[in-house]
Design a protein around this motif. Structure first.
Motif, short mmCIF file in Angstrom:
data_model
loop_
_atom_site.label_atom_id
_atom_site.label_comp_id
_atom_site.label_asym_id
_atom_site.label_seq_id
_atom_site.Cartn_x
_atom_site.Cartn_y
_atom_site.Cartn_z
N VAL A 201 0.84 -1.20 0.00
CA VAL A 201 0.00 0.00 0.00
C VAL A 201 0.87 1.25 0.00
O VAL A 201 0.69 2.15 -0.82
CB VAL A 201 -0.95 0.00 1.22
N LEU A 202 1.85 1.29 0.90
CA LEU A 202 2.67 2.49 1.04
C LEU A 202 3.53 2.75 -0.20
O LEU A 202 3.88 3.90 -0.48
CB LEU A 202 3.58 2.36 2.27
N ASN A 203 3.84 1.69 -0.92
CA ASN A 203 4.66 1.87 -2.13
C ASN A 203 3.81 2.06 -3.39
O ASN A 203 4.32 2.01 -4.50
CB ASN A 203 5.62 0.69 -2.30
N GLY A 204 2.53 2.24 -3.19
CA GLY A 204 1.67 2.63 -4.31
C GLY A 204 1.23 1.51 -5.24
O GLY A 204 0.74 1.78 -6.33
N TYR A 205 1.39 0.28 -4.82
CA TYR A 205 1.02 -0.82 -5.72
C TYR A 205 -0.49 -0.92 -5.95
O TYR A 205 -0.92 -1.55 -6.90
CB TYR A 205 1.56 -2.16 -5.19
N ILE A 206 -1.29 -0.33 -5.08
CA ILE A 206 -2.74 -0.31 -5.34
C ILE A 206 -3.17 1.12 -5.71
O ILE A 206 -4.33 1.48 -5.58
CB ILE A 206 -3.56 -0.84 -4.14
N GLY A 207 -2.23 1.90 -6.21
CA GLY A 207 -2.53 3.28 -6.57
C GLY A 207 -2.61 4.15 -5.32
O GLY A 207 -1.99 3.84 -4.30
N GLN A 208 -3.40 5.18 -5.42
CA GLN A 208 -3.55 6.07 -4.25
C GLN A 208 -4.53 5.44 -3.27
O GLN A 208 -5.64 5.05 -3.66
CB GLN A 208 -4.04 7.44 -4.71
N LEU A 209 -4.13 5.34 -2.04
CA LEU A 209 -5.01 4.74 -1.03
C LEU A 209 -6.21 5.65 -0.79
O LEU A 209 -6.06 6.86 -0.55
CB LEU A 209 -4.24 4.53 0.28
N LYS A 210 -7.40 5.06 -0.85
CA LYS A 210 -8.61 5.84 -0.63
C LYS A 210 -9.30 5.46 0.67
O LYS A 210 -9.88 6.30 1.35
CB LYS A 210 -9.61 5.62 -1.79
N GLU A 211 -9.25 4.19 0.98
CA GLU A 211 -10.11 3.71 2.06
C GLU A 211 -9.47 2.50 2.73
O GLU A 211 -8.85 1.67 2.07
CB GLU A 211 -11.44 3.27 1.40
N VAL A 212 -9.61 2.43 4.03
CA VAL A 212 -9.19 1.22 4.77
C VAL A 212 -10.43 0.69 5.48
O VAL A 212 -11.05 1.40 6.27
CB VAL A 212 -8.09 1.51 5.80
N VAL A 213 -10.80 -0.54 5.14
CA VAL A 213 -11.98 -1.15 5.75
C VAL A 213 -11.49 -2.15 6.80
O VAL A 213 -10.68 -3.03 6.50
CB VAL A 213 -12.83 -1.89 4.69
N VAL A 214 -11.98 -1.97 8.00
CA VAL A 214 -11.47 -2.78 9.11
C VAL A 214 -12.57 -3.72 9.61
O VAL A 214 -13.69 -3.30 9.88
CB VAL A 214 -10.97 -1.84 10.24
#
Lengths: 443, 853
Positions: A201-214
């Motif tokens: 996530v931090l290295n951008g492999y899923i693009g820009q982080l929008k949401e974290v579902v817990v």
């Protein structure tokens, strides 16, 4: 022949006795270096008895005993299964539990040396103890940890960090004031799958982080215990069990199920939440920050608890969604503009699938890596460094849980200043920031 | 099946509110709160739940509604209500109380048991009225209540609390003294300050740590408020105290309040080996942005003790700053032991590409740990120039060989895509070590597009020097995203290959890569006119991971064109049978029986015996018994019998003893004799625990963990011993836990479930205790009836569960369902009579054996 813990430790030499010997040898030699404590010595490999970290366990219920001898959620063999640790003391307010733990320790070591205490202060007073592993309920976590820090003991403290935000902040300050190594028992920080998910996530492999579902399940927890009074069993020091929590009569179901009651716990929001919100913090780059707005479900447009952050990321508490979209609902789902990562205790899943094969490269973000959570802590003690679940991180993560509970309790949105770590013009929320402690306990 | 969390928090909250509102009907705070007066803690919490919601509603509404509820609750507190009622009322007042309720709450605090609750409310009521009321009441209160209230005053920064707090601070109760001191520390102004300082200076050893903690607390608050002079005074007092922890805490404060002088302070503390001040100094260095401090520490680094150097390096590493410190490079080159290792690790985390030469040297010529650490550090070094440096080292013929080899591997680990061409260009080098390193690099990271190139190079090597090349080809091919991409270049090369050695190389790679096209190519090769290729293909087919070639191997064993082909076929067939230990024992036995009559040579019989030894069934033991008297295989037959007998001795004691007994008494091999005796004696060592068990297949579900699997119904629950692919379990896999039936030894892994079953013969109707232990969750059925269920996660130990059960005269069945979370997996069981002993006359077998009875 298999080398056993018993054979290695059948005649243990305490660190303290060696230090005395060394000090005696040094008399008259002014230039003799200061004796180096056990925690400063040794690194991996076989450890000489004098170099073992001398450990006391405080709280030996289910999870606490797993720390002593190993179990599903601690490292194999526990602390007594390690070559670089010597467990010398057990403390619990439940006589049956402490005797059981002592028996397990002595059984592992093949001797009868393990001491037991009802009062943690007596254990902390032992000069030969380098470090303590605290696995009481969280009503006690900040106070025992703070006392341990002032006594110069390095600390592994089970999660959750605290019952209130004020307690977490006070603990963080005390740990820093006294330069103590503190590891929170959020062992997902030492798990490959969670670390790798966060690195993706931090290295951008899923693009820009929008949401974290817990995927933290369970109902809201601000329930008061109203169970009837019962006689206190002889094996339990109920006054010390309650500790700083408000006094109320003993009830066996309450003591056995304290996590259901707000006097003692934040419920699943702080239980599993201590783990999963922590992962949300880690993967979103917010681990030393917090949200600006917390919105509880309102039965209308907001269906689930939602946190808003300055960087545009939202966290939501939505176990139904993690169950729908991930192989295991009890985990964390990171949603970006180009993909997703779901991670849970045993594995992770990525969209697209081939992200799972990624190797994080030299020019990318590498997160703190640890072989396991115990080892990470013990290495930090030896090198006086900060382990993966340092108090600065865990205080922020547990604040996420508490903020959610406060929003639930107030039934309306709550504004939070992540820089000053205070509510924004909200006297009602301020009333839930701290709590009065039973005398003489204090922060 | 997915794990479902069907409890929706939003829906649950809304539904809960609605349900309580409906239940309440017309009930209001006016009706409910007065009822609270007689409330005592009880299981029915409906009244307090309603009042909680009514209070929350009033809080949201605010104004007069809030004040009204507050007044109602205060009236409960002021009344002769029960303690439980007053306690609950105070909890609600936390949210709604205002100045009007102050008097009531201060009065309530006279009861020490209620004081905590009252103070909890008062703390949240703004305004001086609270302070004044407390001051007025203080002399009239019992000591315990005084303590709560005077601390409240301190929290509200009221200097009038100082005198009373001083009284408590000097009292005999040390915990209370520390608490009072901490409260004093929170009161601003000179009087509290002076009192605290004087008390600390006058205090004895027991009191000093608590008061010292208050000094540190106060100093921190003063510093945060900008009063650095008073803060510095307190830090100096702490530093002079001689108490190590206070001195450490003072160091942080002194360094923070005097940035220009902090470097010398911290450096001095860093040299105090093993003290808390040294730890603190390292922590200050870790977080400091003071360039003077870092430069002074950097300059002093080489002269520090090894332990200090190590913690300094860790501190710098944690800071994450990229810096080019010659001192660290020096330690990485010239340091020793732990320090050198720490320096190498630190270079990877904080240094610049300039560290590459030093690290390459360590990676090539350091100790084993240094080599690994140096390679890891090179992989972390940022910047394109690092890749360029490694490529230059790789391609330069004058670079030492070890560095060239390491460079190839590191380029692969760094995923330096542009370097793969350079690496593959060296596949033809005559330097064997460099060539091997290049193949290894491509093996680890080479893309599938390179397969034709690497294959071409591989086939130029002598046939007996292709191992590294074959490994590389296999891994590169496996990176293909389609079967065509994985096997296409291999099949093309196979068609074009002329030499048998080349064909066999390509078939070897295909065999490892797998897939339908590869299997077809291998089968086709078995019909090759070249006998070398044909037999090579047959040998490769015996390595195939599934049993598809089994029939072909059997055919070759029975009717191969040459004795050698037959031998390869037989060995492959037996090897494939032995490779699958999960196959049902009866199926394995049938496969072995299909070839046994054809086998006449002792060496082939030995292979059969080797395969049958892994089949744990009484039929397998009977099969082996037929070989015990045969010339040339007697020793192997005895070993196989003993191996099987370890498992059958519990469930089939008589028949096992009949076969193993003679071995135990008269084998010519002492080790076999001893093993046979041990196998026969093993059941008795379990000391009453049941050791005759059959184990089902293991069961999993996608996305379901052990907790969920616990309640998923699998075939053994519906069809019992008729379903489940049961096999005998081997007892006593761990001498320290002779009672444990170890499922993990059969099925490694996590998040699963399996069943165990046994048969118990009772001489008469019996009521007994079934004593169980399990790792992890367990269900138990006796004669088909569920008697226990515990969905848990734990290590197994005897006595974790005790259930009263009834055994009928004759045979009874006991089935356990045991879940596997992580690590250990197994269970133990025994039957205990009323006298605490195992009832006499019980016999054990397994249900499948009973079917034949």
């Amino acid at each position: 022949m298999k080398e056993t813990a018993v054979s290695k430790l059948s005649n243990p030499v305490s660190r303290r006795s060696l230090i005395k010997t060394a000090a005696a040898a040094a008399i008259g030699a002014a230039s003799f270096p200061t004796v180096v404590p056990a925690r400063a010595l040794g690194r991996g490999g076989h450890t000489a008895p004098s170099n073992r970290i001398v450990l006391g366990h405080i709280g030996v219920g289910g999870q606490g005993t797993q720390h002593v001898v190993g179990g599903p959620w601690t490292q194999k063999g526990g602390m007594t299964g390690r070559d670089d640790v010597q467990v010398v003391a057990i403390c619990d307010v439940n006589q049956g539990r402490r005797d059981n733990a002592r028996h397990l320790v002595n059984d592992r070591y093949g001797n009868s040396d393990c001491a037991v205490y009802n009062d943690f202060r007596d254990l902390l007073a032992r000069k030969d103890v380098d470090a303590v592993l605290i696995a009481t309920g969280e009503r006690w976590h900040p106070l025992i940890s703070m006392a341990a820090a002032r006594a110069g003991k390095d600390i592994y403290c089970e999660k959750p960090t605290s019952v209130t935000i004020a307690e977490a902040q006070a603990l963080r300050q005390t740990v820093r004031d006294y330069g103590i190594v503190f590891q929170q028992g959020t062992q997902q920080r030492s798990s490959y799958s969670f670390r790798f998910a966060c690195e993706l996530v931090l290295n951008g492999y899923i693009g820009q982080l929008k949401e974290v579902v817990v995927g933290v399940a369970g109902g809201p927890t601000y329930k008061q215990c109203t169970l009837p009074s019962q006689p206190v069993p002889s094996y339990l020091d109920y006054d010390m069990w309650l500790g700083p929590a408000p006094w109320r009569p003993y009830n066996a179901d309450m003591v056995g199920g304290w996590m259901a009651y707000r006097d003692f716990s934040g419920g699943e929001m702080t239980n599993w939440g201590a783990h999963h919100w922590d992962m949300a913090q880690w993967g979103s780059g917010n681990q030393l920050s917090g949200p600006t707005l917390i919105v509880p479900p309102n039965g209308k447009d907001v269906k689930v608890l939602t946190y808003h952050f300055k960087n545009g990321v939202t966290y939501t508490r939505d176990p139904d969604r993690t169950a729908r979209e991930s192989p295991d609902g009890n985990g964390v789902l990171f949603v970006g503009t180009k993909g997703k990562v779901a991670v849970w205790r045993y594995d992770l899943k990525t969209w697209p699938e081939n992200l799972k094969q990624v190797k994080i490269g030299p020019n990318e973000i590498h997160l703190h890596s640890a072989e396991n959570h115990h080892t990470d802590w013990l290495n930090a003690i030896r090198t006086r460094s900060r382990p993966g679940a340092d108090i600065a991180i865990s205080a922020r993560s547990i604040t996420i849980s508490h903020l959610g509970n406060i929003a639930y309790e107030l039934g309306r949105p709550v504004h939070w200043n992540p820089d000053t770590e205070t509510f924004v013009n909200d006297p009602d929320a301020d009333r839930l920031f701290a709590r009065s402690m039973r005398s003489p306990w204090h922060l | 099946m997915k794990r479902h969390y069907r409890y929706s928090i939003a829906a649950g909250l809304t539904a809960g509110l609605a349900a309580i509102t409906c239940a309440a009907g017309a009930q209001t705070p006016d009706a409910d709160i007065p009822q609270l007066k007689s409330f005592v803690f009880q299981k029915d919490g409906s009244l307090v739940d309603r009042i909680g919601l009514e209070t929350a509603s009033a809080r949201r509404t605010g104004g007069s509604a809030k004040a009204h509820v507050a007044a109602l609750l205060a009236s409960v507190v002021a009344s002769d209500a029960t303690f439980d009622a007053k306690e609950f009322a105070c909890r609600q007042l936390v949210f709604v109380a205002g100045p009007t309720e102050v008097k009531t709450l201060v009065a309530a605090a006279k009861d020490p048991a209620l004081a905590q609750y009252a103070v909890g409310v008062l703390a949240n009521i703004p305004g001086k009225a609270v302070n004044d009321a407390v001051i007025a009441a203080l002399p009239t209160l019992p000591t315990d209540s005084q303590f709560y209230l005077v601390k409240l005053l301190a929290e509200r920064n009221d200097a009038r609390a100082a005198a009373t707090l001083t009284y408590f601070m000097m009292g005999a109760n040390l915990e209370r003294a520390s608490s009072a001191a901490a409260s004093l520390a929170r009161i601003s102004g000179p009087s509290a300050h002076e009192v605290l300082v004087a008390a600390f200076k006058a205090s004895d050893e027991k009191r000093k740590p608590g008061l010292g903690a208050a000094l540190i607390l106060r100093a921190g608050r003063l510093a945060a408020a900008g009063n650095s002079a008073d803060a510095a005074q307190l830090y100096s007092i702490c530093d002079a105290s001689g108490l190590p922890m206070l001195r450490a805490a003072a160091l942080r404060g002194r360094a923070a309040s005097n940035p220009s002088g902090s470097a010398s302070l911290v450096l001095a503390a860093l040299k105090e080996n093993g003290t808390p001040r040294q730890s603190m100094a390292a922590d200050i260095l870790r977080t400091s942005s003071n360039p003077t401090l870092r430069s002074q520490v950097g300059a002093a680094l080489p002269a520090l003790t090894p332990h200090t150097q190590t913690i300094v390096l860790k501190a710098l590493e944690d800071q994450g700053e990229r810096a080019d410190w010659p001192g660290i490079r020096g330690l990485a080159s010239n340091g020793t032991g732990e320090v050198k290792l720490a320096a190498i690790e630190a270079l990877g985390k904080i240094s610049t590409p300039s560290a590459l030469p030093v690290l390459l040297k360590s990676a090539a010529s350091g100790s084993a740990a240094e080599k690994l650490a140096a390679q890891d550090s090179i992989c972390r070094l940022r910047g394109a120039e690092v890749d360029a440096g490694l490529r230059a080292a790789l391609l330069n013929g004058s670079t030492p060989g070890a560095i060239r080899q390491i460079s190839a591997g590191l380029l692969a680990r760094r995923r330096a895509v542009s370097a793969f061409g350079d690496i593959s260009s060296l596949l033809g080098t005559k330097d064997e070590k460099l060539r091997a390193a290049c193949y290894a690099a491509l093996r680890d990271s080479g893309p599938a597009s390179l397969l034709p190139t690497v294959l071409a190079h591989a086939l130029t090597l002598p046939a007996d020097a292709r191992d590294n090349a074959i490994e590389a080809c296999v891994e590169i091919a496996r990176r293909g995203t389609t079967e065509a991409e994985r096997t296409g270049p291999l099949l093309t090369a196979l068609d074009a290959a002329k030499q048998p050695a080349d064909k066999l190389t390509l078939l070897t790679v295909l065999n490892q890569v797998g897939g339908l096209r590869a299997l077809m190519a291998l089968k086709k090769a078995y019909s090759s006119p070249t006998i070398e290729v044909r037999e090579g293909a047959l040998a490769l087919l015996s390595e195939w991971p599934t049993e598809e070639p089994l029939e072909l191997l059997l055919k070759a064993a029975k009717s191969g064109l040459t004795p050698r082909t037959k031998a390869i076929g037989l060995r492959g067939y037996l090897k494939m049978i032995a490779a699958n230990e999960q196959r049902a024992p009866e199926k394995t036995l049938a496969l072995l029986n299909s070839i046994a009559p054809e086998v006449t040579r002792p060496e082939d019989k030995r292979q059969i015996l080797s395969a049958i030894a892994k089949v744990h069934s009484i039929d397998a033991l009977r099969f082996v018994s037929g070989y015990l008297k045969q010339d040339g295989v007697q020793s192997e037959a005895e070993s196989a019998a003993v191996e099987i007998g370890r498992t059958t001795a519990s469930a089939f004691p008589d028949e096992t003893a009949a076969i193993l007994g003679p071995i135990a008494s008269s084998s010519s091999d002492d080790a076999v004799k001893a093993a046979a005796s041990a196998a026969l004696a093993a059941p008795a060592k379990a000391a009453g625990f049941i050791t005759a068990w059959e184990l089902s297949a293991q069961y999993t579900r996608d996305g379901a963990d052990y907790k969920t699997l616990f309640d998923v119904v699998f075939p053994p629950e519906t069809a019992g011993s008729a379903a489940g692919n049961w096999r005998l379990m081997t007892p006593i896999t761990n001498a320290e836990q002779p009672w444990l039936m170890d499922i993990l030894a059969v099925y490694p892994g996590e998040q699963k479930v399996a069943y165990m079953q046994t048969a118990v013969n009772a001489p008469a109707d019996l009521d007994v205790t079934l004593d169980l232990g399990s790792d992890d969750g367990i269900k138990a059925w006796v004669n088909g009836a569920l008697v226990l269920t515990d969905n848990t996660a734990r290590a197994a130990a005897p006595g974790e569960e005790k259930v009263q059960i009834h055994l009928k005269q004759g045979w009874n069945t006991l089935m356990l369902k045991v879940t596997q979370n992580v690590m250990g997996w197994g269970a133990c069981a025994r039957l205990i009579g009323a006298d605490g002993n195992t009832p006499a006359g019980l016999k054990y077998s397994v249900p499948s054996a009973n079917k034949a009875r």
